[in-house]
Motif scaffolding. Structure first.
Motif, short mmCIF file in Angstrom:
data_model
loop_
_atom_site.label_atom_id
_atom_site.label_comp_id
_atom_site.label_asym_id
_atom_site.label_seq_id
_atom_site.Cartn_x
_atom_site.Cartn_y
_atom_site.Cartn_z
N PRO A 1 45.33 17.37 -87.12
CA PRO A 1 44.68 18.13 -88.20
C PRO A 1 44.46 17.28 -89.44
O PRO A 1 45.24 16.38 -89.75
CB PRO A 1 45.65 19.27 -88.48
CG PRO A 1 46.97 18.80 -87.98
CD PRO A 1 46.68 17.87 -86.85
N GLU A 2 43.38 17.57 -90.14
CA GLU A 2 43.03 16.82 -91.34
C GLU A 2 44.10 16.97 -92.42
O GLU A 2 44.39 16.02 -93.15
CB GLU A 2 41.68 17.31 -91.86
CG GLU A 2 41.14 16.49 -93.01
CD GLU A 2 39.73 16.87 -93.36
OE1 GLU A 2 39.43 16.84 -94.57
OE2 GLU A 2 38.95 17.18 -92.46
N ASN A 3 44.67 18.14 -92.53
CA ASN A 3 45.71 18.42 -93.53
C ASN A 3 47.03 18.70 -92.82
O ASN A 3 47.56 19.81 -92.87
CB ASN A 3 45.27 19.59 -94.40
CG ASN A 3 44.01 19.25 -95.17
OD1 ASN A 3 44.04 18.42 -96.06
ND2 ASN A 3 42.90 19.88 -94.79
N GLU A 4 47.55 17.67 -92.17
CA GLU A 4 48.73 17.83 -91.32
C GLU A 4 49.96 18.34 -92.07
O GLU A 4 50.64 19.25 -91.58
CB GLU A 4 49.06 16.51 -90.63
CG GLU A 4 50.23 16.62 -89.68
CD GLU A 4 50.52 15.34 -88.91
OE1 GLU A 4 51.68 15.18 -88.52
OE2 GLU A 4 49.60 14.53 -88.70
N ASP A 5 50.24 17.78 -93.23
CA ASP A 5 51.43 18.22 -93.97
C ASP A 5 51.34 19.69 -94.35
O ASP A 5 52.31 20.43 -94.23
CB ASP A 5 51.65 17.36 -95.22
CG ASP A 5 52.07 15.95 -94.89
OD1 ASP A 5 52.57 15.71 -93.77
OD2 ASP A 5 51.90 15.06 -95.76
N LEU A 6 50.18 20.13 -94.80
CA LEU A 6 50.00 21.53 -95.16
C LEU A 6 50.07 22.41 -93.91
O LEU A 6 50.65 23.49 -93.94
CB LEU A 6 48.69 21.73 -95.91
CG LEU A 6 48.42 23.12 -96.47
CD1 LEU A 6 49.58 23.63 -97.33
CD2 LEU A 6 47.12 23.12 -97.27
N ASP B 1 44.57 27.83 -85.77
CA ASP B 1 44.39 28.77 -86.88
C ASP B 1 45.12 28.29 -88.13
O ASP B 1 44.59 28.39 -89.25
CB ASP B 1 44.88 30.17 -86.50
CG ASP B 1 43.98 30.87 -85.51
OD1 ASP B 1 42.82 30.44 -85.30
OD2 ASP B 1 44.44 31.88 -84.93
N LEU B 2 46.32 27.74 -87.96
CA LEU B 2 47.07 27.22 -89.11
C LEU B 2 46.35 26.02 -89.72
O LEU B 2 46.28 25.89 -90.95
CB LEU B 2 48.49 26.83 -88.70
CG LEU B 2 49.43 27.95 -88.28
CD1 LEU B 2 50.77 27.38 -87.83
CD2 LEU B 2 49.62 28.97 -89.39
N ASP C 1 42.98 23.77 -94.07
CA ASP C 1 41.71 23.21 -94.54
C ASP C 1 41.07 24.11 -95.60
O ASP C 1 40.54 23.62 -96.60
CB ASP C 1 40.74 23.03 -93.38
CG ASP C 1 41.17 21.95 -92.41
OD1 ASP C 1 42.08 21.16 -92.73
OD2 ASP C 1 40.60 21.91 -91.29
N GLU C 2 41.13 25.41 -95.38
CA GLU C 2 40.55 26.35 -96.34
C GLU C 2 41.32 26.35 -97.66
O GLU C 2 40.72 26.46 -98.74
CB GLU C 2 40.51 27.75 -95.74
CG GLU C 2 39.48 27.87 -94.63
CD GLU C 2 39.53 29.19 -93.87
OE1 GLU C 2 40.37 30.05 -94.18
OE2 GLU C 2 38.71 29.33 -92.94
#
Length: 100
Positions: free
Chosen positions: A37-42, A84-85, A90-91
């Protein structure tokens, strides 16, 4: 796992819950590695194995089932929840909540 054990009600508790949470965390890590995922930590911060077990894995009509089958379901279906997470993460980055 005890092949004669059955999960007969939700929420799952005790040793069965611990096994399912461990399995969910293991599968989560595999999925994260696969989807990158692009925002792995989040995405990781949004993950809660207990919440997934309690609120997403089971429905009353699915029971009874063996713990082994429950682990199989985690392996088969968790990918959709993790995607979904990642989408939620990302959102959140694209549209951060307004500060109070």
């Amino acid at each position: 796992m005890d092949s004669h054990a059955t999960i007969t009600s939700v929420p799952v508790s005790g040793a069965d819950r611990a096994v399912l949470i461990e399995a969910a965390n293991t599968v989560f890590e595999k999925i994260i590695d696969r989807i990158e995922p692009e925002n792995e930590d989040l995405t990781r911060s949004l993950w809660d194995a207990g919440h997934y077990i309690d609120n997403h894995l089971f429905q009353e009509g699915m029971l009874p089932m063996t713990p082994d089958y429950a682990v199989y379901l985690i392996d088969a279906f968790l990918v959709h929840h993790v995607i979904d997470l990642a989408t939620e993460a990302d959102e959140l980055v694209a549209n951060p909540p307004a500060s109070a």
